[in-house]
Design a protein around this motif. Structure first.
Motif, PDB file in Angstrom:
ATOM      1  N   ALA A 194       0.855  -1.189   0.000  1.00  0.00           N
ATOM      2  CA  ALA A 194       0.000   0.000   0.000  1.00  0.00           C
ATOM      3  C   ALA A 194       0.889   1.236   0.000  1.00  0.00           C
ATOM      4  O   ALA A 194       2.007   1.206   0.524  1.00  0.00           O
ATOM      5  CB  ALA A 194      -0.897  -0.012   1.233  1.00  0.00           C
ATOM      6  N   PRO A 195       0.421   2.336  -0.592  1.00  0.00           N
ATOM      7  CA  PRO A 195       1.208   3.571  -0.556  1.00  0.00           C
ATOM      8  C   PRO A 195       1.588   3.919   0.894  1.00  0.00           C
ATOM      9  O   PRO A 195       0.772   3.828   1.799  1.00  0.00           O
ATOM     10  CB  PRO A 195       0.266   4.625  -1.148  1.00  0.00           C
ATOM     11  CG  PRO A 195      -0.628   3.826  -2.054  1.00  0.00           C
ATOM     12  CD  PRO A 195      -0.822   2.509  -1.346  1.00  0.00           C
ATOM     13  N   GLY A 196       2.871   4.213   1.074  1.00  0.00           N
ATOM     14  CA  GLY A 196       3.359   4.561   2.401  1.00  0.00           C
ATOM     15  C   GLY A 196       3.788   3.369   3.248  1.00  0.00           C
ATOM     16  O   GLY A 196       4.426   3.533   4.278  1.00  0.00           O
ATOM     17  N   GLU A 197       3.443   2.159   2.842  1.00  0.00           N
ATOM     18  CA  GLU A 197       3.803   0.957   3.600  1.00  0.00           C
ATOM     19  C   GLU A 197       5.285   0.629   3.386  1.00  0.00           C
ATOM     20  O   GLU A 197       5.846   0.899   2.327  1.00  0.00           O
ATOM     21  CB  GLU A 197       2.946  -0.218   3.137  1.00  0.00           C
ATOM     22  CG  GLU A 197       3.201  -1.521   3.874  1.00  0.00           C
ATOM     23  CD  GLU A 197       2.369  -2.681   3.347  1.00  0.00           C
ATOM     24  OE1 GLU A 197       2.530  -3.786   3.893  1.00  0.00           O
ATOM     25  OE2 GLU A 197       1.592  -2.496   2.392  1.00  0.00           O
ATOM     26  N   SER A 198       5.911   0.041   4.375  1.00  0.00           N
ATOM     27  CA  SER A 198       7.310  -0.367   4.269  1.00  0.00           C
ATOM     28  C   SER A 198       7.442  -1.486   3.238  1.00  0.00           C
ATOM     29  O   SER A 198       6.797  -2.533   3.350  1.00  0.00           O
ATOM     30  CB  SER A 198       7.816  -0.861   5.631  1.00  0.00           C
ATOM     31  OG  SER A 198       8.996  -1.607   5.466  1.00  0.00           O
ATOM     32  N   LEU A 199       8.279  -1.241   2.254  1.00  0.00           N
ATOM     33  CA  LEU A 199       8.535  -2.241   1.215  1.00  0.00           C
ATOM     34  C   LEU A 199       9.180  -3.485   1.824  1.00  0.00           C
ATOM     35  O   LEU A 199       8.795  -4.614   1.504  1.00  0.00           O
ATOM     36  CB  LEU A 199       9.449  -1.624   0.159  1.00  0.00           C
ATOM     37  CG  LEU A 199       9.509  -2.230  -1.223  1.00  0.00           C
ATOM     38  CD1 LEU A 199       8.138  -2.462  -1.823  1.00  0.00           C
ATOM     39  CD2 LEU A 199      10.349  -1.354  -2.130  1.00  0.00           C
ATOM     40  N   SER A 200      10.117  -3.280   2.713  1.00  0.00           N
ATOM     41  CA  SER A 200      10.807  -4.393   3.369  1.00  0.00           C
ATOM     42  C   SER A 200       9.821  -5.264   4.141  1.00  0.00           C
ATOM     43  O   SER A 200       9.850  -6.496   4.052  1.00  0.00           O
ATOM     44  CB  SER A 200      11.883  -3.851   4.307  1.00  0.00           C
ATOM     45  OG  SER A 200      12.542  -4.906   4.952  1.00  0.00           O
ATOM     46  N   ARG A 201       8.942  -4.640   4.888  1.00  0.00           N
ATOM     47  CA  ARG A 201       7.962  -5.390   5.679  1.00  0.00           C
ATOM     48  C   ARG A 201       7.002  -6.155   4.760  1.00  0.00           C
ATOM     49  O   ARG A 201       6.669  -7.312   5.029  1.00  0.00           O
ATOM     50  CB  ARG A 201       7.182  -4.446   6.593  1.00  0.00           C
ATOM     51  CG  ARG A 201       6.334  -5.200   7.609  1.00  0.00           C
ATOM     52  CD  ARG A 201       5.741  -4.307   8.693  1.00  0.00           C
ATOM     53  NE  ARG A 201       6.560  -3.133   8.938  1.00  0.00           N
ATOM     54  CZ  ARG A 201       6.087  -1.881   8.964  1.00  0.00           C
ATOM     55  NH1 ARG A 201       4.828  -1.636   8.789  1.00  0.00           N
ATOM     56  NH2 ARG A 201       6.895  -0.865   9.180  1.00  0.00           N
ATOM     57  N   ALA A 202       6.584  -5.528   3.668  1.00  0.00           N
ATOM     58  CA  ALA A 202       5.668  -6.196   2.731  1.00  0.00           C
ATOM     59  C   ALA A 202       6.325  -7.427   2.099  1.00  0.00           C
ATOM     60  O   ALA A 202       5.689  -8.477   1.964  1.00  0.00           O
ATOM     61  CB  ALA A 202       5.224  -5.210   1.653  1.00  0.00           C
ATOM     62  N   ILE A 203       7.597  -7.303   1.735  1.00  0.00           N
ATOM     63  CA  ILE A 203       8.292  -8.452   1.137  1.00  0.00           C
ATOM     64  C   ILE A 203       8.488  -9.549   2.180  1.00  0.00           C
ATOM     65  O   ILE A 203       8.292 -10.733   1.889  1.00  0.00           O
ATOM     66  CB  ILE A 203       9.636  -8.033   0.509  1.00  0.00           C
ATOM     67  CG1 ILE A 203       9.401  -7.048  -0.632  1.00  0.00           C
ATOM     68  CG2 ILE A 203      10.392  -9.251  -0.009  1.00  0.00           C
ATOM     69  CD1 ILE A 203      10.678  -6.445  -1.208  1.00  0.00           C
ATOM     70  N   ASN A 204       8.862  -9.161   3.382  1.00  0.00           N
ATOM     71  CA  ASN A 204       9.019 -10.152   4.456  1.00  0.00           C
ATOM     72  C   ASN A 204       7.732 -10.937   4.677  1.00  0.00           C
ATOM     73  O   ASN A 204       7.763 -12.146   4.882  1.00  0.00           O
ATOM     74  CB  ASN A 204       9.445  -9.488   5.766  1.00  0.00           C
ATOM     75  CG  ASN A 204      10.908  -9.110   5.787  1.00  0.00           C
ATOM     76  OD1 ASN A 204      11.702  -9.594   4.988  1.00  0.00           O
ATOM     77  ND2 ASN A 204      11.264  -8.235   6.699  1.00  0.00           N
ATOM     78  N   GLN A 205       6.616 -10.263   4.643  1.00  0.00           N
ATOM     79  CA  GLN A 205       5.324 -10.943   4.867  1.00  0.00           C
ATOM     80  C   GLN A 205       4.965 -11.852   3.697  1.00  0.00           C
ATOM     81  O   GLN A 205       4.397 -12.925   3.892  1.00  0.00           O
ATOM     82  CB  GLN A 205       4.219  -9.921   5.102  1.00  0.00           C
ATOM     83  CG  GLN A 205       4.332  -9.225   6.441  1.00  0.00           C
ATOM     84  CD  GLN A 205       3.315  -8.103   6.597  1.00  0.00           C
ATOM     85  OE1 GLN A 205       2.670  -7.669   5.643  1.00  0.00           O
ATOM     86  NE2 GLN A 205       3.167  -7.630   7.830  1.00  0.00           N
ATOM     87  N   ALA A 206       5.313 -11.435   2.489  1.00  0.00           N
ATOM     88  CA  ALA A 206       4.916 -12.202   1.298  1.00  0.00           C
ATOM     89  C   ALA A 206       5.873 -13.339   0.962  1.00  0.00           C
ATOM     90  O   ALA A 206       5.475 -14.312   0.320  1.00  0.00           O
ATOM     91  CB  ALA A 206       4.813 -11.257   0.100  1.00  0.00           C
ATOM     92  N   SER A 207       7.123 -13.238   1.382  1.00  0.00           N
ATOM     93  CA  SER A 207       8.131 -14.208   0.952  1.00  0.00           C
ATOM     94  C   SER A 207       7.838 -15.621   1.468  1.00  0.00           C
ATOM     95  O   SER A 207       7.668 -15.832   2.660  1.00  0.00           O
ATOM     96  CB  SER A 207       9.523 -13.800   1.442  1.00  0.00           C
ATOM     97  OG  SER A 207      10.456 -14.805   1.070  1.00  0.00           O
TER      98      SER A 207
END
Length: 183
Positions: free
Chosen positions: A31-44
Motif C-alpha cells: 500500500a502507498p506509504g507501507e514499508s517495502l521491506s515489511r511487505a516483502i518479508n510478509q509475502a516471501s
C-alpha cells in the motif's frame, strides 16, 4: 578402413553440458506509504533456519558418463553429459506508489544480480564436474572407474556448495551488492 578405425580410437572423450535456468515469482502487495521491506518479508515464501529471504536460487547438477571397456577389463570414459537445472525465485510487486515502485525496481535489479551470482557458481560447478569426469584416468575395471568418477564429481560439487556459502557471507546475502532495503 584401417585409417578410419584408428581415427575413432584416437578421438578424445566427448562432453556435453546443458543448462536450464527458470525464474519464478511470488506476489506481494504494498500500500502507498507501507514499508517495502515489511511487505516483502510478509509475502516471501522463502524461509530457512528461522530466517526470511527475499530471493533464492536453487541449482542442481546431474551427470552421466559412458565408458569403453578394453578386452583386459580396463575402462575409460568416452562420453559425458552434465546438466545444470536452476530456478531463481524473486518477488513481484503489485500496488505501491511511484516512489515505492522505483525503489522496488532498483532493489530487484540488485537482488537478481546477487542471485545470478549463485547461478554462476552452479555453472562453474557443472563445467568443472564435466571436466573432472573427462579427465578421469583409465581404471583396471569399470566398477572402479564408476566409483572414482562419481567421487571426483561429488568432491567438485561440495567445493561449489561451500563457495556458495562463502559468497553469501562475503556479500551479506547481497547487501554489499545493493540488495538491501533500509526502510
Amino acid at each position: 578402413m584401417i585409417a578410419s578405425l584408428l581415427f575413432c580410437l584416437a578421438m578424445p572423450a566427448q562432453a556435453e553440458v546443458q543448462e536450464r535456468l527458470q525464474e519464478q515469482y511470488y506476489d506481494l502487495q504494498v500500500a502507498p506509504g507501507e514499508s517495502l521491506s515489511r511487505a516483502i518479508n510478509q509475502a516471501s515464501p522463502i524461509r530457512q533456519n528461522g530466517q526470511i529471504y527475499h530471493a533464492y536460487t536453487r541449482w542442481q547438477v546431474q551427470w552421466n558418463f559412458w565408458w569403453r571397456e578394453q578386452r583386459d577389463g580396463r575402462c575409460q570414459i568416452d562420453l559425458t553429459r552434465t546438466r545444470l537445472n536452476a530456478t531463481i525465485t524473486l518477488p513481484r510487486l503489485g500496488g505501491g506508489d511511484a516512489q515505492q515502485r522505483q525503489r522496488f525496481e532498483q532493489y530487484l535489479g540488485a537482488l537478481r544480480e546477487h542471485e545470478m551470482g549463485h547461478y554462476r557458481i552452479g555453472q562453474a560447478a557443472a563445467a568443472e564436474i564435466d571436466a573432472a569426469l573427462l579427465t578421469t584416468p583409465e581404471y583396471p575395471s569399470c566398477a572402479e572407474l564408476q566409483q572414482q568418477a562419481n567421487r571426483r564429481a561429488n568432491a567438485v560439487l561440495q567445493r561449489h556448495v561451500e563457495h556458495e556459502r562463502r559468497y553469501d557471507r562475503e556479500t551479506g546475502h547481497g547487501r554489499s551488492q545493493g540488495a538491501w532495503l533500509t526502510e
